[in-house]
Design an enzyme around this catalytic site. Structure first.
Site, PDB file in Angstrom:
ATOM      1  N   TYR A 101       0.858  -1.193   0.000  1.00  0.00           N
ATOM      2  CA  TYR A 101       0.000   0.000   0.000  1.00  0.00           C
ATOM      3  C   TYR A 101       0.892   1.239   0.000  1.00  0.00           C
ATOM      4  CZ  TYR A 101      -2.914   3.817   1.457  1.00  0.00           C
ATOM      5  OH  TYR A 101      -3.527   5.036   1.491  1.00  0.00           O
ATOM      6  N   GLU A 190      -2.856   7.743  -4.425  1.00  0.00           N
ATOM      7  CA  GLU A 190      -2.741   6.426  -3.805  1.00  0.00           C
ATOM      8  C   GLU A 190      -2.490   5.343  -4.841  1.00  0.00           C
ATOM      9  OE1 GLU A 190      -5.571   5.062  -0.372  1.00  0.00           O
ATOM     10  OE2 GLU A 190      -6.302   4.186  -2.229  1.00  0.00           O
TER      11      GLU A 190
END
Ligand code: GDP
Ligand code: MN
Length: 380
Positions: A101, A190
Site C-alpha cells: 500500500y 494512492e
C-alpha cells in the site's frame, strides 16, 4: 474531484511510474480489441469513482479471449455501490508476488502532506489500518513545497522489508508520486496495490488521484471536465456558494450555515432510527429559486423518509426560502414528511408559508426539540 483509475494512471505514467499495458474500453467489442492487442490473460476493471471494486465484483480476470466480451459486458452493466461504470480498463494481468500500500494525503492535524506505506497492501488495507495500524508507516513531508528525493526515503522504506532493486524502485515511485501530488494539488494520491511481480518489477496496479476542488482553477482541463459533468442546477448552486455532500442515510437535510448543518447532523444521527442522507449548506444568499434547487437536489437521493430544514435568518432572507420550499411542494405534489425549524428575521411569515403547504414547523429555539419531533413523527 476524484479522477478515474484510467485518468490517474495516465498521469502517473507521464511522471514515470510503471503501469500495466492496456487501455480503456466503452463496449465489449472495444474490450476484446484491447485484449487482442496485449494478449490474454487480462484484468477487466470497472471504471467507477469508488474504491472496493475488487470485493464488489468490479475486477475480473479473464484467461480466454473468447470470454472477454461476455465478462466486459457484465462489468459494464454492473453498478458498484450505486455507481454506473464509465467504461472498463482492460489491462495485462500482472503476476503478483507482493502487494504494497502506498498513499499520500494531507495530515489534518499538522496540515502537511504525509506519506503512508504498508507491506500488507491490497483489498484488506482498511482491516490492516483498523487492526494493526502500527503496520502502516507514516512520514510527514516537512517542506511540502520541495520535491522529495529518493535518499530521504530509503531508511523509512526499508522498514517494510524491501531490499535491493525493489527498494530502490519503490523509493523512486514514492518520489514520483509526490511530484504528481504536488503538481495536481492532491488531497489523495494512492497506489493500492503497488505490486512486486514474480520477476521483481514494481508496478502500479491501481491508481487513485483526488484533486482539491479549491485548486481546480489551476487545472483548467480538469475544471472544464467538472463543469461539463455538472447539471445547470448544480452549477447555479455552486455559484451561490451552496455546499452539498452526499451521504447515505434516510433524512434529507437543508441548513443555512455549515456549523448549523454539522450540529444538526450530529443531533439527527444520535437517534438510532435516523441518519442524514446528505450535508447541505445553503450559503448566505438564500432566494426562493435557490431553495427550489436545494430541495430538488436533496429529494434526488434514494431512501429518504423525511426532509429536515434548519434555517437561521440573520441577513439570510428565510421568508424567501420558505416560498421556494412551498413552490416545489405544490408543484410536485410532494407527500414526503417535512420538519422545519426556522428562526430569525421575518420568522412568522416564514412559518405561515411553510405551514400552508403542510410542513411541520417547530418554533422552539433548540434544534434538539425539532429533531425529537422528527424522530417521533417517523415512529423512532
Ligand atoms: P479496488 O478493489 O477497487 O481497490 O481495485 P484494485 O485495482 O486495487 O484491484 C483489487 C485487487 O484485484 C488487487 O488488490 C489485486 O489483488 C487484484 N488484481 C488487480 N489487478 C490484478 C492483476 O493484474 N493481477 C492479479 N493477479 N491480481 C490483480
Ligand atoms: Mn485498489
Amino acid at each position: 474531484m476524484r479522477l478515474h483509475e484510467y485518468e490517474a494512471e495516465e498521469i502517473f505514467s507521464k511522471y514515470g511510474i510503471n503501469i500495466p499495458q492496456g487501455g480503456l474500453a466503452k463496449t465489449p467489442q472495444e474490450a476484446k480489441q484491447v485484449a487482442m492487442n496485449i494478449g490474454v490473460p487480462v484484468v477487466i476493471k470497472s471504471q467507477v469513482l469508488v474504491g472496493g471494486r475488487g470485493k464488489a465484483g468490479g475486477i475480473r480476470i479473464v484467461e480466454d479471449l473468447n470470454e472477454i466480451e461476455i465478462v466486459a459486458d457484465e462489468v459494464l452493466k454492473t453498478e458498484i455501490k450505486g455507481y454506473k461504470p464509465e467504461g472498463v480498463l482492460v489491462l495485462e494481468k500482472v503476476e503478483i508476488k507482493k502487494e504494497i500500500y502506498l498513499g499520500i494525503t494531507i495530515d489534518r492535524t499538522s496540515g502537511i502532506p504525509i506519506i503512508m506505506i504498508c507491506s500488507e497492501g491490497g483489498v484488506e488495507i482498511e482491516k490492516v489500518a483498523h487492526n494493526n495500524p502500527e503496520k502502516i508507516f507514516k512520514f510527514p513531508v516537512i517542506n511540502p513545497l520541495q520535491n522529495i528525493y529518493a535518499y530521504q526515503l530509503i531508511s523509512a522504506v526499508k522498514k517494510i522489508g524491501l531490499t535491493g532493486k525493489t527498494l530502490i524502485e519503490t523509493v523512486n515511485i514514492i518520489a514520483k508520486l509526490y511530484k504528481v501530488f504536488k503538481k495536481y494539488d492532491g488531497l489523495i494520491a494512492e497506489i493500492n496495490p503497488l505490486v512486486i511481480t514474480e520477476d521483481e518489477r514494481v508496478l502500479c496496479v491501481d491508481a487513485v488521484l483526488q484533486v482539491d476542488d479549491s485548486a481546480l482553477f489551476r487545472h483548467p482541463e480538469l475544471n472544464k471536465r467538472k463543469l461539463d459533468a455538472m447539471s445547470e442546477r448544480d452549477k447555479r448552486l455552486m455559484k451561490k456558494g451552496a455546499t452539498f455532500v452526499k451521504l447515505d442515510g434516510n433524512i434529507g437535510l437543508i441548513c443555512s450555515g455549515a456549523g448549523l448543518a454539522m450540529a444538526t447532523m450530529d443531533m439527527i444521527n444520535d437517534y438510532p432510527s435516523l441518519s442524514t442522507a446528505n450535508f447541505l449548506e445553503t450559503g448566505g444568499g438564500i432566494t426562493s429559486e435557490l431553495m427550489v434547487d436545494c430541495m430538488e437536489l436533496v429529494l434526488e437521493q434514494p431512501g429518504l423518509k423525511a426532509v429536515f430544514v434548519n434555517l437561521y435568518g440573520g441577513i439570510n432572507p428565510i421568508h424567501e426560502g420558505a416560498k421556494g420550499i412551498a413552490k416545489i411542494i405544490k408543484e410536485r405534489k410532494l407527500t414526503i414528511s417535512m420538519v422545519a425549524k426556522a428562526l430569525g428575521n421575518r420568522q412568522e411569515e416564514t412559518w405561515e408559508t411553510l405551514e400552508g403547504v403542510g410542513v411541520h414547523v417547530i418554533k422552539e429555539s433548540e434544534t434538539q426539540k425539532a429533531v425529537k419531533f422528527l424522530a417521533e413523527l417517523l415512529g423512532g
